[in-house]
Design an enzyme around this catalytic site. Sequence first.
Site, PDB file in Angstrom:
ATOM      1  N   TYR A   1       0.985  -0.851   0.076  1.00  0.00           N
ATOM      2  CA  TYR A   1       0.011  -0.295   0.207  1.00  0.00           C
ATOM      3  C   TYR A   1       1.139   1.278  -0.073  1.00  0.00           C
ATOM      4  O   TYR A   1       1.658   1.561   0.580  1.00  0.00           O
ATOM      5  CB  TYR A   1      -0.956  -0.109   1.307  1.00  0.00           C
ATOM      6  CG  TYR A   1      -2.305   1.535   1.514  1.00  0.00           C
ATOM      7  CD1 TYR A   1      -3.000   1.444   0.925  1.00  0.00           C
ATOM      8  CD2 TYR A   1      -1.466   2.260   2.146  1.00  0.00           C
ATOM      9  CE1 TYR A   1      -3.690   2.313   0.571  1.00  0.00           C
ATOM     10  CE2 TYR A   1      -2.217   3.072   2.691  1.00  0.00           C
ATOM     11  CZ  TYR A   1      -3.549   3.080   2.282  1.00  0.00           C
ATOM     12  OH  TYR A   1      -4.384   4.572   2.199  1.00  0.00           O
TER      13      TYR A   1
ATOM     14  N   ASP B   1       9.097   1.848  -1.300  1.00  0.00           N
ATOM     15  CA  ASP B   1       8.637   3.271   0.743  1.00  0.00           C
ATOM     16  C   ASP B   1       8.550   2.165   2.045  1.00  0.00           C
ATOM     17  O   ASP B   1       8.722   1.775   1.788  1.00  0.00           O
ATOM     18  CB  ASP B   1       6.905   2.896  -0.609  1.00  0.00           C
ATOM     19  CG  ASP B   1       6.324   3.257   0.769  1.00  0.00           C
ATOM     20  OD1 ASP B   1       6.515   3.769   1.379  1.00  0.00           O
ATOM     21  OD2 ASP B   1       4.869   3.293   0.357  1.00  0.00           O
TER      22      ASP B   1
ATOM     23  N   LYS C   1       5.757   9.235   8.717  1.00  0.00           N
ATOM     24  CA  LYS C   1       5.520   8.464   9.718  1.00  0.00           C
ATOM     25  C   LYS C   1       6.200   8.883  11.027  1.00  0.00           C
ATOM     26  O   LYS C   1       6.550  10.116  11.610  1.00  0.00           O
ATOM     27  CB  LYS C   1       5.461   7.334   9.895  1.00  0.00           C
ATOM     28  CG  LYS C   1       4.186   6.272   8.546  1.00  0.00           C
ATOM     29  CD  LYS C   1       3.627   4.913   9.632  1.00  0.00           C
ATOM     30  CE  LYS C   1       2.488   4.650   8.545  1.00  0.00           C
ATOM     31  NZ  LYS C   1       0.874   4.593   8.968  1.00  0.00           N
TER      32      LYS C   1
HETATM   33  N1  HOZ Z   1      -0.996   3.531   6.161  1.00  0.00           N
HETATM   34  C1  HOZ Z   1      -1.490   2.998   7.916  1.00  0.00           C
HETATM   35  C2  HOZ Z   1      -0.782   2.434   7.846  1.00  0.00           C
HETATM   36  N2  HOZ Z   1      -1.695   1.083   6.753  1.00  0.00           N
HETATM   37  C3  HOZ Z   1      -3.034   3.440   7.650  1.00  0.00           C
HETATM   38  C4  HOZ Z   1      -3.423   4.805   7.780  1.00  0.00           C
HETATM   39  C5  HOZ Z   1      -4.685   5.137   7.793  1.00  0.00           C
HETATM   40  O1  HOZ Z   1      -4.817   4.474   6.829  1.00  0.00           O
HETATM   41  O2  HOZ Z   1      -5.203   5.243   8.328  1.00  0.00           O
END
Ligand code: HOZ
Length: 431
Positions: free
Chosen positions: A144, A239, A267
Amino acid sequence: MNFTNSEKLFKEAQEVIPGGVNSPARAFGAVGGQPLFIERAKGPYIWDADGNRYIDYVLSWGPLILGHTNPTVIKAVQEAATRGTSYGAPTALETELAELVCEIVPSAEQVRFVNSGTEATMSVLRLARAFTGRDKIIKLQGNYHGHADFLLVQAGSAVATLGLPDSPGVPKGVTQDTLTAPFNSLEAIEALFKTGGDDIAGIILEPVAGNMGMVPPVEGYLAGLRQLCDQYGVLLIFDEVMTGFRVALGGAQEYYGVTPDLTALGKVIGGGLPVGAYAGRRDIMQTVAPAGPMYQAGTLSGNPLAVTAGIATLKELKKPGVFDKIVAGATTLCEGISAAASAAGISLYQTQAGTMFCFFFNDQPVTDWDTASKSNTRALARFFHAMVKRGVYFPPSQYESWFFSTAHTQEVVVATIQAAQTAFAEIAEDL
Ligand code: HOZ
């Protein structure tokens, strides 16, 4: 346990916010029930609107590697706020954070700050296309990279959790240059390179997948990708929004000793405030405007509060022994939870990479989306609620990672393992 206030707040939120949440991962879609509304946090703990306290392994989905409200970070942000919250002009702070990133992250020779991981991946792929003059990109199934149109293809995280692989609203034409392959298969990448290598700008991947649960690369996979990319003139893009400053201080690229051409970050780099970044080889980064022709911009990019939180966080993490201690704590927790499951006769496949980890309700090894998606998500849901009842909060989905912080002491780890022991015993009978 009483959730009356969270229930009331959720009802009110649903009236004015779609689904009552501002990001689908926060909803309890995969585990049932409804989200806890959080009121405050400190160290390893969060408190919900009903005053219930939880040990938190979500940590805002990864950024809070120093725990909640870390005093050093909070003090730095408070002081920065008194000097102004945004200028829309350069500051020395941005250079300081960029220098830290270049020192810590092996691939980083130059850095551009943005506001989120989604912006980082969108921008880094525009850069790869601008630099190579090629249109196609490869992304991996179950990885993702945020919610940009052209990356919402066989994606992980809440896209997988909610079963929305092809979101409506993404025009077909936008994804026609996005090729996909399974994670951990060099053969699949080589096949794509062989047929269309001259058209492919880059391959983007989470070097340790964190959005289909946490799945590490198999031995030689990242090095093999590096070799193939060099052979076919394709850019290798990591990523590391989730893995950066988490798998090792210098990210997965430091841990596995494989340096990509470009890296997306987010993050931890913002210490809990909204920051993303992309970084990489100087000759490629020089394509970014105003140094070069590839346009990318942002009103709040390099925001002084967010950058200050990032600097304070990275400086803490760099102190001798700090990172290793977080990894050691995470390892103790993983071993304890795995042992508790096995004592209750429950099959778990547990993974760990530095300070992130995951427990698959799966009796087979998980190496890609195909194997991850065969996990028993009903068991995960039962475990989730059994742990919430015992004051432990972790991602409400099988397809996310757990995170650890400096604030998770031995005492907190022991309390979590004890909660897991009774939770597994409770759910074991009817799995
Ligand atoms: N990227 C985050 C972990 N998969 C999720 C954050 C979100 O979509 O709120």
